[in-house]
Design a protein around this motif. Structure first.
Motif, PDB file in Angstrom:
ATOM      1  N   LEU A  14      30.499  -1.831  68.429  1.00  0.00           N
ATOM      2  CA  LEU A  14      31.852  -1.779  67.872  1.00  0.00           C
ATOM      3  C   LEU A  14      32.857  -1.420  68.958  1.00  0.00           C
ATOM      4  O   LEU A  14      32.842  -0.296  69.480  1.00  0.00           O
ATOM      5  N   GLN A  15      33.721  -2.352  69.309  1.00  0.00           N
ATOM      6  CA  GLN A  15      34.740  -2.070  70.315  1.00  0.00           C
ATOM      7  C   GLN A  15      35.864  -1.257  69.694  1.00  0.00           C
ATOM      8  O   GLN A  15      36.372  -1.578  68.625  1.00  0.00           O
ATOM      9  N   VAL A  16      36.250  -0.172  70.379  1.00  0.00           N
ATOM     10  CA  VAL A  16      37.243   0.764  69.857  1.00  0.00           C
ATOM     11  C   VAL A  16      38.547   0.690  70.644  1.00  0.00           C
ATOM     12  O   VAL A  16      39.634   0.762  70.067  1.00  0.00           O
ATOM     13  N   LEU A  17      38.472   0.575  71.948  1.00  0.00           N
ATOM     14  CA  LEU A  17      39.666   0.458  72.790  1.00  0.00           C
ATOM     15  C   LEU A  17      39.689  -0.920  73.434  1.00  0.00           C
ATOM     16  O   LEU A  17      38.683  -1.376  73.991  1.00  0.00           O
ATOM     17  N   TRP A  18      40.854  -1.555  73.377  1.00  0.00           N
ATOM     18  CA  TRP A  18      41.009  -2.932  73.843  1.00  0.00           C
ATOM     19  C   TRP A  18      42.088  -2.973  74.941  1.00  0.00           C
ATOM     20  O   TRP A  18      43.260  -3.157  74.667  1.00  0.00           O
ATOM     21  N   GLY A  19      41.674  -2.742  76.171  1.00  0.00           N
ATOM     22  CA  GLY A  19      42.608  -2.872  77.284  1.00  0.00           C
ATOM     23  C   GLY A  19      43.744  -1.872  77.259  1.00  0.00           C
ATOM     24  O   GLY A  19      44.902  -2.228  77.496  1.00  0.00           O
ATOM     25  N   VAL A  20      43.431  -0.602  76.995  1.00  0.00           N
ATOM     26  CA  VAL A  20      44.452   0.438  76.870  1.00  0.00           C
ATOM     27  C   VAL A  20      44.929   0.892  78.248  1.00  0.00           C
ATOM     28  O   VAL A  20      44.114   1.179  79.133  1.00  0.00           O
ATOM     29  N   SER A  21      46.239   0.973  78.408  1.00  0.00           N
ATOM     30  CA  SER A  21      46.845   1.475  79.648  1.00  0.00           C
ATOM     31  C   SER A  21      47.917   2.499  79.307  1.00  0.00           C
ATOM     32  O   SER A  21      48.782   2.232  78.473  1.00  0.00           O
ATOM     33  N   ILE A  22      47.839   3.668  79.923  1.00  0.00           N
ATOM     34  CA  ILE A  22      48.872   4.692  79.769  1.00  0.00           C
ATOM     35  C   ILE A  22      49.074   5.390  81.107  1.00  0.00           C
ATOM     36  O   ILE A  22      48.216   5.309  81.999  1.00  0.00           O
TER      37      ILE A  22
END
Length: 235
Positions: A14-22
């Motif tokens: 199960l993918q939870v984060l999809w290319g997160v940038s902060i």
């Protein structure tokens, strides 16, 4: 200071984060808002080394840290106060605080750090011989934050610090965070369902949904945004 680029994280299949940038600049207060299940807790757990990303990078002052162990990340000054406080209930307040100063450099300055946190949280000085599990929820949350401060963080990450607290105690927690950020110059990365309060304190904020960053803006700008007010603030 902290830069997260294109982070992808899964639990099993199960993918939870999809290319997160902060980004969390030095001396800044940054909040992440969004509905339950948006991936906010997973993001903090990944930054602190408790969860390994599949891809992407986490850079701290120019150093890639995504492959490092949690204790190594703590040693860099990134300290995570998780949801639920996770204090040691059968230890005293003082013993809990000393657990926050487990690294050698912090142990050498433990008395100095104790004086600091007792000044910030006088109730803990009064209760230092009390078993932590017998304190109220708000006092336990103060203890969790104070224990994190014993590690002398450069970046303090907090996950739902006001969850389950009375309005009065929640307001007190936010006043302490405002003081730590404004007067003490500590960088803070906050996840909170108290979204109006969080945005009002934030130099920058992110809106997260379904594992993706949907918006990025100064906190005051998001407070005025009609879509954010309707969908996240209930206004």
């Amino acid at each position: 200071m902290l830069e997260v680029h294109d982070l992808v994280v899964s639990y099993d299949s199960l993918q939870v984060l999809w290319g997160v940038s902060i980004q969390v600049p030095e001396d800044s207060f940054v909040s992440i808002i969004g509905s339950n299940g948006a991936g906010k807790t997973t993001l903090l757990r990944t930054i602190s080394g408790l969860k390994k990303p599949e891809s992407g990078s986490i850079v701290w002052n120019g150093m890639e840290i995504s492959g490092m162990k949690p204790d190594e990340i703590c040693g860099l000054g990134i300290i995570h106060v998780p949801e639920g406080r996770h204090i040691f209930p059968n230890m005293t307040v003082l013993e809990n605080l000393k657990m926050g100063a487990y690294l050698p450099e912090n142990r050498r300055r433990v008395n100095e750090s104790l004086s600091y946190v007792f000044e910030k949280f006088p109730i803990l000085a009064q209760r230092k011989s009390q078993y932590a599990g017998t304190m109220s929820g708000g006092e336990q949350q103060m203890l969790a934050i104070a224990r994190a401060l014993m590690s002398r963080p450069k970046l303090l990450m907090l996950d739902e610090p006001s969850l389950g607290l009375s309005p009065k105690m929640a307001a007190n927690i936010f006043r302490q965070l405002e003081s730590l950020s404004g007067e003490e110059g500590l960088s803070i990365l906050l996840v909170s369902q108290e979204q109006t309060r969080a945005l009002s304190l934030s130099d920058k904020a992110y809106v997260m949904e379904n594992g993706r960053i949907m918006r990025e803006a100064p906190g005051e700008d998001l407070l005025k945004d009609e879509s954010v007010r309707k969908h996240y603030l209930g206004l």
